[in-house]
Design a protein around this motif. Structure first.
Motif, PDB file in Angstrom:
ATOM      1  N   GLU A 608      23.129 -23.453  18.548  1.00 47.23           N
ATOM      2  CA  GLU A 608      24.538 -23.629  18.888  1.00 47.23           C
ATOM      3  C   GLU A 608      25.199 -22.285  19.169  1.00 47.23           C
ATOM      4  O   GLU A 608      26.114 -22.181  19.989  1.00 47.23           O
ATOM      5  N   ALA A 609      24.721 -21.234  18.499  1.00 47.86           N
ATOM      6  CA  ALA A 609      25.271 -19.895  18.722  1.00 47.86           C
ATOM      7  C   ALA A 609      25.047 -19.442  20.151  1.00 47.86           C
ATOM      8  O   ALA A 609      25.952 -18.876  20.782  1.00 47.86           O
ATOM      9  N   ILE A 610      23.858 -19.704  20.678  1.00 42.21           N
ATOM     10  CA  ILE A 610      23.574 -19.267  22.052  1.00 42.21           C
ATOM     11  C   ILE A 610      24.391 -20.090  23.049  1.00 42.21           C
ATOM     12  O   ILE A 610      24.821 -19.584  24.094  1.00 42.21           O
ATOM     13  N   LYS A 611      24.638 -21.361  22.726  1.00 42.14           N
ATOM     14  CA  LYS A 611      25.509 -22.176  23.579  1.00 42.14           C
ATOM     15  C   LYS A 611      26.927 -21.634  23.557  1.00 42.14           C
ATOM     16  O   LYS A 611      27.597 -21.550  24.595  1.00 42.14           O
ATOM     17  N   CYS A 612      27.381 -21.275  22.380  1.00 45.10           N
ATOM     18  CA  CYS A 612      28.727 -20.739  22.195  1.00 45.10           C
ATOM     19  C   CYS A 612      28.900 -19.443  22.991  1.00 45.10           C
ATOM     20  O   CYS A 612      29.911 -19.226  23.664  1.00 45.10           O
ATOM     21  N   LEU A 613      27.902 -18.600  22.930  1.00 47.51           N
ATOM     22  CA  LEU A 613      27.936 -17.342  23.678  1.00 47.51           C
ATOM     23  C   LEU A 613      27.918 -17.610  25.176  1.00 47.51           C
ATOM     24  O   LEU A 613      28.672 -16.981  25.945  1.00 47.51           O
ATOM     25  N   ASN A 614      27.113 -18.546  25.597  1.00 45.50           N
ATOM     26  CA  ASN A 614      27.012 -18.889  27.018  1.00 45.50           C
ATOM     27  C   ASN A 614      28.315 -19.473  27.547  1.00 45.50           C
ATOM     28  O   ASN A 614      28.666 -19.288  28.723  1.00 45.50           O
ATOM     29  N   ASP A 615      29.055 -20.170  26.680  1.00 48.80           N
ATOM     30  CA  ASP A 615      30.331 -20.768  27.082  1.00 48.80           C
ATOM     31  C   ASP A 615      31.476 -19.758  27.108  1.00 48.80           C
ATOM     32  O   ASP A 615      32.606 -20.107  27.449  1.00 48.80           O
ATOM     33  N   GLY A 616      31.196 -18.515  26.711  1.00 51.61           N
ATOM     34  CA  GLY A 616      32.213 -17.475  26.743  1.00 51.61           C
ATOM     35  C   GLY A 616      33.270 -17.592  25.656  1.00 51.61           C
ATOM     36  O   GLY A 616      34.395 -17.116  25.814  1.00 51.61           O
ATOM     37  N   ILE A 617      32.920 -18.232  24.528  1.00 48.93           N
ATOM     38  CA  ILE A 617      33.893 -18.417  23.449  1.00 48.93           C
ATOM     39  C   ILE A 617      34.220 -17.082  22.782  1.00 48.93           C
ATOM     40  O   ILE A 617      35.333 -16.865  22.309  1.00 48.93           O
ATOM     41  N   VAL A 618      33.250 -16.179  22.739  1.00 51.66           N
ATOM     42  CA  VAL A 618      33.472 -14.815  22.257  1.00 51.66           C
ATOM     43  C   VAL A 618      32.992 -13.839  23.325  1.00 51.66           C
ATOM     44  O   VAL A 618      32.255 -14.217  24.243  1.00 51.66           O
ATOM     45  N   SER A 619      33.390 -12.574  23.174  1.00 50.45           N
ATOM     46  CA  SER A 619      33.148 -11.590  24.230  1.00 50.45           C
ATOM     47  C   SER A 619      31.679 -11.209  24.372  1.00 50.45           C
ATOM     48  O   SER A 619      31.203 -10.967  25.479  1.00 50.45           O
ATOM     49  N   ASP A 620      30.959 -11.130  23.270  1.00 55.66           N
ATOM     50  CA  ASP A 620      29.552 -10.729  23.347  1.00 55.66           C
ATOM     51  C   ASP A 620      28.800 -11.165  22.092  1.00 55.66           C
ATOM     52  O   ASP A 620      29.395 -11.622  21.119  1.00 55.66           O
ATOM     53  N   GLY A 621      27.484 -10.986  22.142  1.00 53.04           N
ATOM     54  CA  GLY A 621      26.636 -11.411  21.032  1.00 53.04           C
ATOM     55  C   GLY A 621      26.886 -10.644  19.755  1.00 53.04           C
ATOM     56  O   GLY A 621      26.725 -11.187  18.657  1.00 53.04           O
ATOM     57  N   ASP A 622      27.263  -9.378  19.889  1.00 53.78           N
ATOM     58  CA  ASP A 622      27.553  -8.588  18.694  1.00 53.78           C
ATOM     59  C   ASP A 622      28.712  -9.189  17.905  1.00 53.78           C
ATOM     60  O   ASP A 622      28.651  -9.326  16.678  1.00 53.78           O
ATOM     61  N   MET A 623      29.798  -9.512  18.619  1.00 58.83           N
ATOM     62  CA  MET A 623      30.964 -10.078  17.951  1.00 58.83           C
ATOM     63  C   MET A 623      30.657 -11.458  17.383  1.00 58.83           C
ATOM     64  O   MET A 623      31.153 -11.830  16.319  1.00 58.83           O
ATOM     65  N   LEU A 624      29.826 -12.217  18.074  1.00 57.99           N
ATOM     66  CA  LEU A 624      29.441 -13.520  17.541  1.00 57.99           C
ATOM     67  C   LEU A 624      28.651 -13.351  16.247  1.00 57.99           C
ATOM     68  O   LEU A 624      28.909 -14.040  15.250  1.00 57.99           O
ATOM     69  N   ASP A 625      27.709 -12.407  16.251  1.00 58.79           N
ATOM     70  CA  ASP A 625      26.889 -12.181  15.054  1.00 58.79           C
ATOM     71  C   ASP A 625      27.737 -11.815  13.848  1.00 58.79           C
ATOM     72  O   ASP A 625      27.614 -12.417  12.772  1.00 58.79           O
ATOM     73  N   ILE A 626      28.608 -10.827  14.005  1.00 56.45           N
ATOM     74  CA  ILE A 626      29.385 -10.382  12.842  1.00 56.45           C
ATOM     75  C   ILE A 626      30.410 -11.436  12.439  1.00 56.45           C
ATOM     76  O   ILE A 626      30.699 -11.628  11.259  1.00 56.45           O
ATOM     77  N   GLY A 627      30.945 -12.169  13.426  1.00 59.98           N
ATOM     78  CA  GLY A 627      31.885 -13.242  13.109  1.00 59.98           C
ATOM     79  C   GLY A 627      31.232 -14.339  12.280  1.00 59.98           C
ATOM     80  O   GLY A 627      31.809 -14.825  11.301  1.00 59.98           O
ATOM     81  N   VAL A 628      30.015 -14.711  12.640  1.00 60.28           N
ATOM     82  CA  VAL A 628      29.302 -15.767  11.915  1.00 60.28           C
ATOM     83  C   VAL A 628      28.905 -15.283  10.513  1.00 60.28           C
ATOM     84  O   VAL A 628      28.958 -16.043   9.544  1.00 60.28           O
ATOM     85  N   ILE A 629      28.532 -14.021  10.405  1.00 60.46           N
ATOM     86  CA  ILE A 629      28.207 -13.467   9.077  1.00 60.46           C
ATOM     87  C   ILE A 629      29.439 -13.504   8.181  1.00 60.46           C
ATOM     88  O   ILE A 629      29.385 -13.950   7.035  1.00 60.46           O
ATOM     89  N   PHE A 630      30.576 -13.039   8.699  1.00 57.74           N
ATOM     90  CA  PHE A 630      31.795 -12.990   7.895  1.00 57.74           C
ATOM     91  C   PHE A 630      32.385 -14.379   7.650  1.00 57.74           C
ATOM     92  O   PHE A 630      33.022 -14.609   6.622  1.00 57.74           O
ATOM     93  N   GLY A 631      32.187 -15.287   8.583  1.00 60.76           N
ATOM     94  CA  GLY A 631      32.811 -16.603   8.467  1.00 60.76           C
ATOM     95  C   GLY A 631      31.974 -17.650   7.757  1.00 60.76           C
ATOM     96  O   GLY A 631      32.514 -18.558   7.127  1.00 60.76           O
ATOM     97  N   THR A 632      30.657 -17.536   7.857  1.00 68.62           N
ATOM     98  CA  THR A 632      29.782 -18.546   7.248  1.00 68.62           C
ATOM     99  C   THR A 632      28.952 -17.983   6.104  1.00 68.62           C
ATOM    100  O   THR A 632      28.363 -18.751   5.343  1.00 68.62           O
ATOM    101  N   GLY A 633      28.884 -16.648   6.015  1.00 70.48           N
ATOM    102  CA  GLY A 633      27.987 -16.039   5.034  1.00 70.48           C
ATOM    103  C   GLY A 633      26.553 -15.991   5.536  1.00 70.48           C
ATOM    104  O   GLY A 633      25.631 -15.726   4.761  1.00 70.48           O
ATOM    105  N   PHE A 634      26.353 -16.238   6.864  1.00 76.11           N
ATOM    106  CA  PHE A 634      25.007 -16.157   7.428  1.00 76.11           C
ATOM    107  C   PHE A 634      24.359 -14.865   6.941  1.00 76.11           C
ATOM    108  O   PHE A 634      24.942 -13.786   7.032  1.00 76.11           O
ATOM    109  N   ALA A 635      23.139 -14.977   6.437  1.00 77.04           N
ATOM    110  CA  ALA A 635      22.462 -13.871   5.762  1.00 77.04           C
ATOM    111  C   ALA A 635      22.670 -12.538   6.477  1.00 77.04           C
ATOM    112  O   ALA A 635      22.116 -12.330   7.558  1.00 77.04           O
TER     113      ALA A 635
END
Length: 678
Positions: A608-635
């Motif tokens: 779902e993360a790659i779909k989210c990135l492909n849909d342009g929901i966030v600016s880049d993969g870096d921001m998606l990664d740190i957002g998911v870590i801070f928001g979900t506690g992803f390891a």
């Protein structure tokens, strides 16, 4: 007359007493850091001092904000060659070893933050003077980056402070105050901005006995006792961190156990251990995360937005806790709901929060006075920012906006804390829809650092700026997202939690499901997460996401809401809750658990993360990664979902998803967007 020599970053001044005053002021940097250039210059200075034989040497900072913030670790990013990393670390160690061998007294004057490599340089001095401060400014935070001190810190900290204080400093990564540092021997004298030079001169002239660990600590460092202490330390660390996920603290203990801070062998061992950590996935990912945090903070630059008064509508768990947090961070807050009775629980929680966070009674009273109960909504008229945090219902939210929009001052911004609803659906009747934004906090507000700032394609930049400035004021981390159902965090959590329901229906134990996620590195499993968020909230989000992404809404959620089993807040959900803790059944025997449970939980979220990135929901993969870590506690040590896929291998992720799809259904079908990831 004083003799002065200038370098790019250092200024050397020799006074008539043959005392050398060495000033560090790193160019084109707001703070002093030990970069390769800075260390190279320092090495040249040290070599020259070996020939000049000064009577004393004082190192001090030319920056008002502190001594040295640490070593510049940019050069280690992405490094995979352990031997090359070892050579670089040893070069740094050898510079300090040459410095230590200077025959004159060496003093570090610490006028603020001395962290990591900065504190290690200070410890290489014979004496340390601190400029009076009550803030925690001295620390060895490397463990938070998946590393440990590498410039001799694992040796010198033990030599100066002793085993127990040194290990606490290194294993926790927490900074300490000058007062605490003086108590454990890390600081020799606490001075002030007027007298530190005279104190430094006095130390050079009198050469007092250097600090060393107390006798009891030196006894504990003896080889026969190290095994017992190490066992206790390992047990303490293991209770908080998985060795397979976060090896750095265990490596520190192992270094001490084997070498006992013996300089003859411990420095090289430290370098070898540090090199191994730097080149590991955990080290690389945590260092990357450190720089991504700075990238996230860079969004705050050049923003002009005046926010003093905040009005929050909805005093439920989210709205009430948002209001409390805002007041804690210095904002004037009015909290509105239908009645005093509806607001009372929020005020009660607020008082508990403030008692934990604010020790000074007068400051606590002032903070409480900043939060005002406002049933009538009088605070709307003077608010700079209005945050709506009522239940997830489009009509109810729009009706509310219709009632309050005309009461707002022209410059005010209206925001919603919706967790999943499209902003376009909420703002359609507003007179100024382009001034409407989403400011989505996560539960618990006081603990989770992320806030999603939601915008539409035509959202006015000034409104986004208000959202970013607000997040800065309340000390959170912003993830700027395009409006879409579920935004980023809830969109990714949806398939993660839904798969947990699939597993439960198949007869997999709830505890086993949660354990699989925790073993991957999540802070809690999906079942416990649903209970914590609230079954009713999870149901509402599932309905929105189900409609948007053609997902099935788990029947269990509606049935539990009907039975008023709402999770932690009602005392029972999937688990029963006692004193805020889930009562979980015993896990099944490992040989009875399918070995694909972890992939079934994690890979749908990654997909779902790659779909989210492909849909342009966030600016880049870096921001998606740190957002998911801070928001979900992803390891965190996994680096976020996109980085995890890269480390694992994108081909492996795709083939694993294909296998799961063949076995369990099309919900695992890999996204075509994987072709965009290298």
């Amino acid at each position: 007359m004083n003799e002065e020599k200038n370098f790019s970053h250092w200024t050397l001044e020799k006074d008539p007493n043959n005392f050398v005053w060495l000033n560090l002021n790193v160019q084109e940097s707001s703070a002093n850091v030990l970069s390769a250039d800075v260390l190279s210059e320092f090495h040249k200075i040290v070599e020259s001092l070996h020939l000049d034989h000064p009577k004393g040497l004082v190192i001090y900072s030319g920056k008002e904000n502190g001594f040295i913030m640490g070593a510049d670790i940019k050069g280690f990013i992405g490094m995979a060659d352990e031997n090359k990393a070892y050579e670089l670390i040893r070069q740094g160690q050898q510079v300090l070893e040459s410095f230590v061998s200077l025959s004159c007294p060496k003093i570090a004057v610490i006028n603020g933050f001395a962290l990591g490599g900065g504190l290690e340089l200070a410890m290489a001095c014979d004496y340390r003077i601190g400029i009076d401060s009550n803030k925690p400014i001295l620390g060895l935070p490397e463990v938070k980056l998946g590393l440990h001190p590498g410039f001799g810190g694992t040796v010198r900290t033990i030599e100066i402070c002793g085993v127990r204080p040194a290990m606490k400093l290194m294993l926790t990564g927490k900074s300490i105050t000058l007062k605490k540092a003086y108590q454990i021997g890390l600081i020799d004298k606490i001075s002030n901005s007027e007298d530190w030079q005279n104190h430094a001169k006095s130390i050079i002239k009198t050469k007092p006995k250097k600090k060393m660990a107390p006798l009891i600590e030196r006894i504990l460092n003896l080889k026969p006792l190290r095994g017992f202490i190490a066992k206790t330390l390992n047990a303490q660390v293991a209770s908080k961190a998985n060795k397979n996920h976060y090896p750095a603290p265990f490596s520190m203990i192992d270094l001490w156990l084997k070498h006992g801070a013996n300089p003859k062998t411990a420095y090289q061992a430290e370098a070898r251990s540090m090199a191994k950590l730097i080149c590991s996935n955990t080290g690389r990912n945590l260092v990357r995360l450190f720089f991504l945090q700075n990238k996230m903070k860079s969004q705050f630059k050049k923003i002009e937005a005046n926010i003093n008064n905040v009005h929050v509508i909805g005093a439920g768990v989210m709205g009430g806790d948002i209001a409390s947090w805002c007041a804690l961070k210095g904002l004037n807050v009015t909290l509105q709901d239908r009645s005093l009775e509806d607001i009372a629980p929020a005020i009660k929680r607020c008082k508990i929060l403030f008692e934990k966070r604010i020790k000074d009674e007068e400051k606590r009273k002032n903070a409480l006075s900043r939060l005002q109960v406002d049933v009538n909504g009088d605070g709307i008229a003077k608010a700079d920012l209005i945050i709506e945090a009522i239940f997830e219902n489009i009509k109810a939210k729009k009706d509310l906006y219709n009632k309050i929009e005309n009461k707002m001052k022209p410059s005010a911004i209206l925001a919603t804390n919706t967790s999943s609803i499209l902003l376009e659906d909420l703002r359609s009747d507003l007179a100024k829809p382009e001034k409407f934004i989403g400011i989505h906090f996560f539960n618990p507000v006081s603990q989770l650092p992320l806030v999603e700032i939601i915008k539409c394609d035509d959202t006015d930049q000034s409104a986004i700026d208000v959202g970013l400035e607000f997040v800065k004021i309340v000390a959170k981390s912003p993830l700027l997202c395009k409006s879409s159902e579920g935004f980023v965090v809830n969109r990714l959590l949806g398939p993660y939690m839904a798969e947990a329901m699939h597993l439960a229906r198949e007869g997999v134990g709830l505890t086993d499901i949660d354990n699989a996620a925790v073993n991957f590195g999540m802070p809690m499993g999906p079942v416990e997460l649903v209970d914590t968020v609230g079954i009713d909230v999870a149901l509402n989000v599932s309905k929105v996401l189900g409609k948007a992404y053609n997902r099935t809404v788990p029947d269990e959620l509606a049935q539990m809401v009907e039975s008023k089993k709402l999770g932690k807040k009602s005392g029972e959900g999937f688990y029963k809750w006692v004193s805020g803790k889930a009562i979980k059944p015993e896990p099944a025997s490992p040989d009875l658990i399918s070995d694909d449970i972890e992939d079934r939980l994690i890979l749908p979220m990654v997909n779902e993360a790659i779909k989210c990135l492909n849909d342009g929901i966030v600016s880049d993969g870096d921001m998606l990664d740190i957002g998911v870590i801070f928001g979900t506690g992803f390891a965190p040590f996994r680096g976020g979902p996109i980085q995890y896929a890269k480390d694992r291998g994108v081909k492996n992720v795709i083939s694993s998803l294909d296998s799961l799809a063949q076995k369990y259904g099309d919900r695992f079908k890999p996204s075509s967007a994987w072709s965009n990831i290298s």
